[in-house]
Design an enzyme around this catalytic site. Structure first.
Site, mmCIF file in Angstrom:
data_model
loop_
_atom_site.group_PDB
_atom_site.id
_atom_site.type_symbol
_atom_site.label_atom_id
_atom_site.label_comp_id
_atom_site.label_asym_id
_atom_site.label_seq_id
_atom_site.Cartn_x
_atom_site.Cartn_y
_atom_site.Cartn_z
ATOM 1 C CB THR A 2 -0.922 -0.002 1.247
ATOM 2 O OG1 THR A 2 -1.994 0.889 1.011
ATOM 3 C CG2 THR A 2 -0.188 0.372 2.504
ATOM 4 C CB ALA A 156 -2.749 5.095 -7.405
#
Length: 175
Positions: A2, A156
């Protein structure tokens, strides 16, 4: 993994994280909440790494904050000592960012408690991408939250273990 980022700017502290949970090369969940308030809401914490391990560490940090109220640095150092020396905790695979109104810290399983030079830092698989993006945006008129969100968007776009589902927590900062 993450990506978690903390940005301090304009009297605000923002911690943001994406929601992707991966198992190997498979996305298992896209909306996990890896950033949350702890310590009576006065501290924000975010984690990267094994989820169960991170929750164990968050619980331990909350206990340390109860033991040392209003002393995030002391609580973090005590957690890091336990993490490094305890036979069970030593095997936990996670990393944490924690922040209160006055300090931001990265806590690692190696016993490191690191305070970033300018209050902005990031961890996780896309951490370096997010940090570079945030630092590049610090001199703009964007708010701390806008910088954190844009930095995570950039991470991302580059990191396959980071998605665009962002959770943000905001605190008022000192001075």
């Amino acid at each position: 993994m993450t990506t978690i980022i903390t940005v301090r700017k304009g009297g605000k502290v923002v911690m943001a994280g994406d929601g992707q949970v991966s198992l190997g090369q498979t996305v298992m969940k896209g909306n996990a909440r890896k950033v949350r308030r702890i310590g009576k809401g006065e501290v924000v914490a975010g984690f990267a790494g094994a989820t169960a391990d991170a929750f164990t560490l968050l619980e331990r940090l909350e206990k340390k904050l109860e033991q040392y109220p209003g002393q995030l640095m002391r609580a973090a150092v005590e957690l890091a000592k336990d993490w490094r020396t305890d036979k069970y905790l030593r095997n936990l695979e996670a990393m944490m960012l924690v922040a209160d109104k006055s300090i931001t810290l990265a806590i690692t399983g190696n016993g490191d408690v690191l305070e970033p030079e300018h209050g902005t830092t990031a961890i996780g698989s896309g951490g370096n991408f997010a940090l570079a993006a945030a630092l590049a945006l610090m001199d703009t008129d964007k708010s701390a939250e806008e910088i954190a969100r844009r930095a995570l968007d950039i991470a991302a776009d580059i990191c396959v273990y980071t998605n665009h589902n962002v959770v943000v927590e905001l605190l008022d900062a000192e001075g």
